[in-house]
Design a protein around this motif. Structure first.
Motif, PDB file in Angstrom:
ATOM      1  N   ARG A 139      13.898  11.220  -5.248  1.00  0.00           N
ATOM      2  CA  ARG A 139      15.320  11.098  -5.522  1.00  0.00           C
ATOM      3  C   ARG A 139      15.687  10.309  -6.762  1.00  0.00           C
ATOM      4  O   ARG A 139      16.742  10.532  -7.342  1.00  0.00           O
ATOM      5  N   THR A 140      14.855   9.339  -7.142  1.00  0.00           N
ATOM      6  CA  THR A 140      15.297   8.398  -8.176  1.00  0.00           C
ATOM      7  C   THR A 140      14.761   8.773  -9.553  1.00  0.00           C
ATOM      8  O   THR A 140      13.889   9.620  -9.700  1.00  0.00           O
ATOM      9  N   LEU A 141      15.295   8.053 -10.541  1.00  0.00           N
ATOM     10  CA  LEU A 141      15.132   8.445 -11.932  1.00  0.00           C
ATOM     11  C   LEU A 141      13.688   8.537 -12.425  1.00  0.00           C
ATOM     12  O   LEU A 141      13.367   9.382 -13.261  1.00  0.00           O
ATOM     13  N   GLU A 142      12.815   7.654 -11.905  1.00  0.00           N
ATOM     14  CA  GLU A 142      11.449   7.655 -12.452  1.00  0.00           C
ATOM     15  C   GLU A 142      10.759   8.996 -12.266  1.00  0.00           C
ATOM     16  O   GLU A 142       9.868   9.360 -13.013  1.00  0.00           O
ATOM     17  N   TRP A 143      11.217   9.780 -11.268  1.00  0.00           N
ATOM     18  CA  TRP A 143      10.557  11.050 -11.001  1.00  0.00           C
ATOM     19  C   TRP A 143      11.041  12.151 -11.936  1.00  0.00           C
ATOM     20  O   TRP A 143      10.546  13.274 -11.886  1.00  0.00           O
ATOM     21  N   SER A 144      11.998  11.836 -12.797  1.00  0.00           N
ATOM     22  CA  SER A 144      12.411  12.829 -13.788  1.00  0.00           C
ATOM     23  C   SER A 144      11.488  12.814 -14.996  1.00  0.00           C
ATOM     24  O   SER A 144      11.590  13.664 -15.869  1.00  0.00           O
ATOM     25  N   LEU A 180       0.835  -1.203   0.000  1.00  0.00           N
ATOM     26  CA  LEU A 180       0.000   0.000   0.000  1.00  0.00           C
ATOM     27  C   LEU A 180       0.870   1.254   0.000  1.00  0.00           C
ATOM     28  O   LEU A 180       0.587   2.226  -0.712  1.00  0.00           O
ATOM     29  N   ALA A 181       1.962   1.224   0.786  1.00  0.00           N
ATOM     30  CA  ALA A 181       2.868   2.373   0.766  1.00  0.00           C
ATOM     31  C   ALA A 181       3.366   2.600  -0.658  1.00  0.00           C
ATOM     32  O   ALA A 181       3.400   3.734  -1.157  1.00  0.00           O
ATOM     33  N   GLY A 182       3.711   1.503  -1.335  1.00  0.00           N
ATOM     34  CA  GLY A 182       4.185   1.616  -2.713  1.00  0.00           C
ATOM     35  C   GLY A 182       3.112   2.142  -3.640  1.00  0.00           C
ATOM     36  O   GLY A 182       3.359   2.970  -4.518  1.00  0.00           O
ATOM     37  N   MET A 183       1.889   1.671  -3.433  1.00  0.00           N
ATOM     38  CA  MET A 183       0.799   2.149  -4.287  1.00  0.00           C
ATOM     39  C   MET A 183       0.598   3.654  -4.117  1.00  0.00           C
ATOM     40  O   MET A 183       0.500   4.390  -5.093  1.00  0.00           O
ATOM     41  N   TYR A 184       0.598   4.111  -2.850  1.00  0.00           N
ATOM     42  CA  TYR A 184       0.420   5.541  -2.626  1.00  0.00           C
ATOM     43  C   TYR A 184       1.584   6.336  -3.204  1.00  0.00           C
ATOM     44  O   TYR A 184       1.413   7.409  -3.761  1.00  0.00           O
ATOM     45  N   TYR A 185       2.778   5.778  -3.039  1.00  0.00           N
ATOM     46  CA  TYR A 185       3.971   6.497  -3.464  1.00  0.00           C
ATOM     47  C   TYR A 185       3.999   6.663  -4.988  1.00  0.00           C
ATOM     48  O   TYR A 185       4.259   7.751  -5.499  1.00  0.00           O
ATOM     49  N   TRP A 186       3.728   5.575  -5.705  1.00  0.00           N
ATOM     50  CA  TRP A 186       3.857   5.648  -7.164  1.00  0.00           C
ATOM     51  C   TRP A 186       2.548   5.946  -7.880  1.00  0.00           C
ATOM     52  O   TRP A 186       2.526   6.028  -9.098  1.00  0.00           O
ATOM     53  N   TRP A 187       1.483   6.079  -7.115  1.00  0.00           N
ATOM     54  CA  TRP A 187       0.186   6.383  -7.754  1.00  0.00           C
ATOM     55  C   TRP A 187       0.282   7.599  -8.675  1.00  0.00           C
ATOM     56  O   TRP A 187      -0.162   7.532  -9.833  1.00  0.00           O
ATOM     57  N   PRO A 188       0.838   8.728  -8.225  1.00  0.00           N
ATOM     58  CA  PRO A 188       0.927   9.881  -9.138  1.00  0.00           C
ATOM     59  C   PRO A 188       1.731   9.563 -10.398  1.00  0.00           C
ATOM     60  O   PRO A 188       1.436  10.100 -11.464  1.00  0.00           O
ATOM     61  N   LYS A 189       2.715   8.698 -10.288  1.00  0.00           N
ATOM     62  CA  LYS A 189       3.488   8.325 -11.488  1.00  0.00           C
ATOM     63  C   LYS A 189       2.604   7.572 -12.469  1.00  0.00           C
ATOM     64  O   LYS A 189       2.654   7.776 -13.673  1.00  0.00           O
ATOM     65  N   MET A 190       1.729   6.703 -11.926  1.00  0.00           N
ATOM     66  CA  MET A 190       0.873   5.912 -12.802  1.00  0.00           C
ATOM     67  C   MET A 190      -0.224   6.758 -13.431  1.00  0.00           C
ATOM     68  O   MET A 190      -0.523   6.638 -14.601  1.00  0.00           O
ATOM     69  N   PHE A 191      -0.863   7.592 -12.604  1.00  0.00           N
ATOM     70  CA  PHE A 191      -2.097   8.207 -13.073  1.00  0.00           C
ATOM     71  C   PHE A 191      -2.028   9.725 -13.192  1.00  0.00           C
ATOM     72  O   PHE A 191      -2.935  10.350 -13.692  1.00  0.00           O
TER      73      PHE A 191
END
Ligand code: HEM
Ligand SMILES: [Cu+2]
Lengths: 643, 208
Positions: free
Chosen positions: A524-529, A421-432
């Motif tokens: 910090r990591t690349l996916e957020w670029s 769930l932490a991962g889902m919340y964290y990467w949710w904005p990246k997905m959607f």
């Protein structure tokens, strides 16, 4: 199937209504074409990840309803809400679904969504295989779930030990559903393991040395290594049991020389590593989240990597702790007890590293961070009770009692579900491209977690009071009534927590602001670029990696344009073409599996022929790529404001 | 990756073997090695099961009774030879000789078929004297282990035929070369597994 009682009829009716509703809505909105073109035939790892996520959440719901039925039945002594047979079926489907059809796809969702982006890859190593993996998982899960509607569910526990599961003791189709559903999705899991190992080893952007890889990617590598080492054992144990049941062999029978212990060994050669398969990625998530929300680099990166890899190896040598009481002898038990306890060391290292990272950091308590913080006490308690179980003499006392149930739920919910769930919340904005509402999410967190402790802490005590697992009811004079009642209240609170998550998702879908930065957490990591959602080709130009946490470093130095702006370097991009074949292949596996469940061999042969045909057509396929012209990439990038 | 691939195909590097020249293709070779690790473990589990159950004959036929030395020796010889001819097809591919590749591959397929033929014959003979896989745990384990290898070989044969068709149609290029290389890896792997079957099942079966 007609004499199973009103509970089943009601659910059958509900299932039919939902299916009719979905089909109707798709037809009415003319969305079939869209569904096929954009989702069912996709080979884009990000979309496959989203499909895994949806499936995992749906299965979490199904498994959760099972859990509530079980807890309702146990709420008070002498209860007759479910009968014994139903209780057996429900704990079996609950356990199987939660581990294989909820936790596994949840991990795969995150692998798919995150890993290629974190390592600067355009895709996974084998996109087509990736789609096959998904559809095998999906249709395996569907086959398993179908048992509920058609023929009866398996009822011998998620471990399905023979000789109880031999044909003579368990004739119905339920056990066949279990064996085939799990087998089919297991093949998909092995393929996923292979795919991500190859991706991580071979597809990293230039400069992304192994020791520069983000920890989530490291944890994925560890998890996938365990998958490829452990899942073949599962495939073999299920296949041999299937042969016993279908062909009449004697691997695990009581007569003609069979040896049930052989199954138990093979099963746990997979089964124990499986818990590390699911927990390592959660560790990866915690590492990313802690670093991001304390704005510090992770403390002890190398020791984190080392402990991940150490756990990967040790996890393979502890399986016999699942049957300390089955007569292996003191020397064998000692070896496995010591090995089991040894896992505690690298795990402890990780926990301290997270704590040291947080120490003196300015912690931002967002939802991902909240679930991470919630995990730490859980893991401390669960770890301590795990060491108690690993002590072989002690295990003679609590083996198969509610103490064990409390322990592994503490690890699986407090460790794995929290992490996912932490991962889902964290990467949710990246997905959607938007965040989930924090206020509703906090309600969900607190209700779920308080419910969790209310549900499972009493079970430790129940274990000590002698209550065994898999008991469908108990007499009043055992004195277990009040603790069980409290536990059930906790379970319902967790259910309410889950509903808050559902509400949160639905609410956010309509009300949350779009994130245009691509980096809403200042991470910090690349996916957020990359922009959110990420364009289907991921990186217009593959970046060159110069250090760990490149994106953060670039932001500090003000050199982000080196990673984002893709000037004249943009060239045409080759991408894999969509294909309907993985879906059809999954369907063919489903048909074959269904045929075997009921011993309808004609259907089984048709299904297998379909599988073979799909493979042959694939082998002869020549052009499975297409080219995106540089001009089109440039247009997309400038529409995203990146040129 | 594809950008990388593009750069490499643009000025193909002729020092590396054809099947490795295109990174897009060569990563599939890596993937295949990982796959073989999983397959190795699958066989490992079957071997373990066989070792545990091989004495559980339940008063029925034992390994000693059943195994026919000339039969399994011939199978071994044929399979090892086919692995060699398969290797020769890879060699011919490296030299760019398409006709030779096809000839060696065809020979490999024929040897594979001969192997399967002998194995079917062996199984049929066992069944004829009542040594079926339902008879005892030992026989269940024997037929499953050796049969799994046999079905792998059969799949390998179909796969080689498909590869042959593609080489005939499209000639030798980075893609077909990679496919040929992988199918040969697979074939060698089956050979290695057979060596274990030969020693652990057959040889120790007749000796003990
Ligand atoms: C969400 C709240 C949950 C509740 C209230 C819950 C409750 C239960 C209950 C009542 C049982 C049956 C115990 C027995 O009678 O022996 C059980 C068994 C089990 N649960 Fe859960 N559970 C939950 C979540 C999970 C999760 C997330 C997982 C795994 C990821 C999981 C895995 C299992 C397994 C493997 C079993 C054993 C089934 C068996 O004995 O064959 N549960 N759970
Ligand atoms: Cu374990």
């Amino acid at each position: 199937m007609w004499n199973e009682g009103y509970l089943i009829w009601i659910s059958d009716a509900l299932i039919v209504l939902v299916v009719v509703g979905i089909v109707g809505a798709l037809t009415y909105l003319k969305k079939w074409r869209w569904l096929w073109d954009n989702w069912l035939t996709t080979v884009d790892h990000k979309k496959i990840g989203i499909m895994y996520l949806i499936a995992a959440l749906l299965m979490f719901f199904r498994g959760g309803v099972d859990a509530l039925l079980l807890r309702t039945q146990l709420a008070q002594p002498g209860e007759h809400f479910l009968d014994a047979e139903h209780y057996d079926q429900i704990f079996t489907t609950h356990g199987t679904i939660m581990i294989l059809f909820m936790a596994m796809p949840f991990l795969f969702a995150l692998f798919n969504i995150v890993v290629p982006l974190q390592i600067g890859a355009r895709d996974v190593a084998f996109p087509y295989l990736n789609a096959i993996s998904f559809w095998l998982f999906f249709f395996g899960a569907m086959l398993f779930n179908l048992s509920f509607v058609f023929g009866g569910s398996p009822d011998a526990g998620w471990t399905s030990y023979p000789p109880l599961t031999e044909l003579g003791f368990d004739p119905g189709p339920g056990e066949n559903y279990y064996l085939l559903g799990v087998q089919i999705s297991g093949i998909g899991s092995i393929a996923t393991g292979i795919n991500f190992i190859a991706t991580i080893l071979k597809m990293r952007a230039p400069g992304m040395k192994l020791m520069r890889m983000p920890l989530f990617t490291w944890s994925t590598l560890g998890s996938c290594l365990i998958i490829i080492f452990a899942f073949p054992a599962l495939s073999v144990s299920l296949a041999l049991l299937m042969l016993d049941r279908v062909v009449g062999t004697h691997f695990f029978t009581m007569m003609h020389g069979g040896n049930p212990m052989m199954f138990i060994n093979l099963f746990w050669v997979w089964g124990h590593p499986e818990v590390y398969i699911v927990v390592l990625p959660a560790f990866g998530v915690y590492s990313e989240v802690v670093a991001t929300f304390t704005r510090k680099r992770i403390f002890g990166y190398s020791s984190m990597v080392a402990s991940l890899m150490l756990i990967t190896v040790i996890s393979y040598f502890v399986w016999a702790h699942h049957f300390f009481t089955m007569g292996a002898g003191a020397d064998v038990n000692t070896f496995f007890a010591v090995a089991s306890m040894a896992v505690g060391i690298p795990t402890g290292v990780k926990v301290f590293n997270w704590l040291f990272t947080m120490f003196r950091g300015r912690i931002r308590v967002t939802l991902p961070m909240l679930w991470t913080l919630g995990f730490i006490p859980n893991f401390a308690i669960g770890g301590a009770t795990g060491i108690m179980l690993a002590a072989a003499p002690g295990d003679y006392q609590y083996h198969n009692s509610y103490f064990l149930i409390a322990h592994f739920h503490q690890m699986l919910i407090g460790g794995v579900v929290n992490g996912m769930l932490a991962g889902m919340y964290y990467w949710w904005p990246k997905m959607f491209g938007f965040r989930l509402n924090e206020r509703l999410g906090k309600w969900a967190f607190w209700i779920f977690n308080i419910g969790f402790y209310i549900c499972f802490l009493p079970q430790y005590a129940l274990g000590f009071e002698g209550m065994q697992r898999r008991m469908y009811t108990y007499p009043t004079d055992m004195g277990w009534g009040s603790l069980n009642f409290v536990s059930t209240i906790g379970a319902y609170l967790m259910g309410v927590g889950f509903l808050f998550i559902v509400w949160q998702v639905l609410y956010s879908l309509f009300h949350m602001e779009r994130d245009t930065t691509g980096d809403p957490w200042d991470a910090r990591t690349l996916e957020w670029s990359l922009p959110s959602p990420v364009p289907h080709y991921n990186f217009a130009v593959i970046p060159t990696i110069t250090e760990r946490d490149v994106w953060w470093a670039a932001k500090q130095r003000g050199t982000t344009d080196l990673l984002t702006t893709s000037t004249e370097d943009i060239k045409e991009i080759h991408m894999p073409k969509n294909s309907g074949r993985p879906f059809i292949m999954g369907l063919a596996f489903f048909v074959a599996g269904f045929g075997f469940v009921f011993n309808w061999y004609i259907l089984a042969v048709i299904g297998l022929a379909g599988v073979a045909l799909c493979m042959i057509l694939r082998a002869l396929e020549d052009q499975d790529e297409y080219v995106i012209p540089a001009e089109e990439v440039r247009e997309t990038e400038s529409a995203l404001g990146r040129l | 990756m594809s950008a990388l691939q593009h750069a490499v195909t643009a000025h193909a590097d002729t020092d590396t073997p054809l099947e490795y020249q295109n990174p897009h293709e060569s990563v599939k070779i890596t993937g295949f090695w990982i796959f073989m690790a999983t397959d190795m473990l699958l066989f490992g589990c079957l071997f373990a099961t066989y070792l545990v159950l091989r004495t559980h004959t339940d008063g029925g036929p034992t390994a000693h009774h059943l195994f026919d030395i000339p039969g399994f020796t011939a199978e071994t010889f044929i399979l090892l030879t086919s692995s060699f001819t398969g290797g020769l097809s890879t060699l011919a591919m490296r030299l760019g000789k398409r006709k030779q590749v096809m000839a060696w591959l065809t020979l490999t397929i024929l040897l594979g078929l001969a192997f399967i033929g002998l194995e079917v014959q062996e199984f049929a003979a066992d069944v004829a004297i009542g040594a079926t896989m339902q008879r005892s745990a030992f026989l269940s384990a024997f037929f499953t282990l050796v049969g799994t290898h046999g079905s792998h070989v059969s799949i390998g044969i179909v796969w080689m035929v498909l590869t042959l068709i593609q080489i005939a149609r499209r000639g030798l290029n980075q893609k077909t070369a990679r496919k040929l290389f992988i199918v040969n890896l697979y074939w060698h792997f089956l050979d290695v597994v057979w060596v274990f079957i030969f020693t652990i099942v057959y040889l120790s079966g007749v000796v003990m």
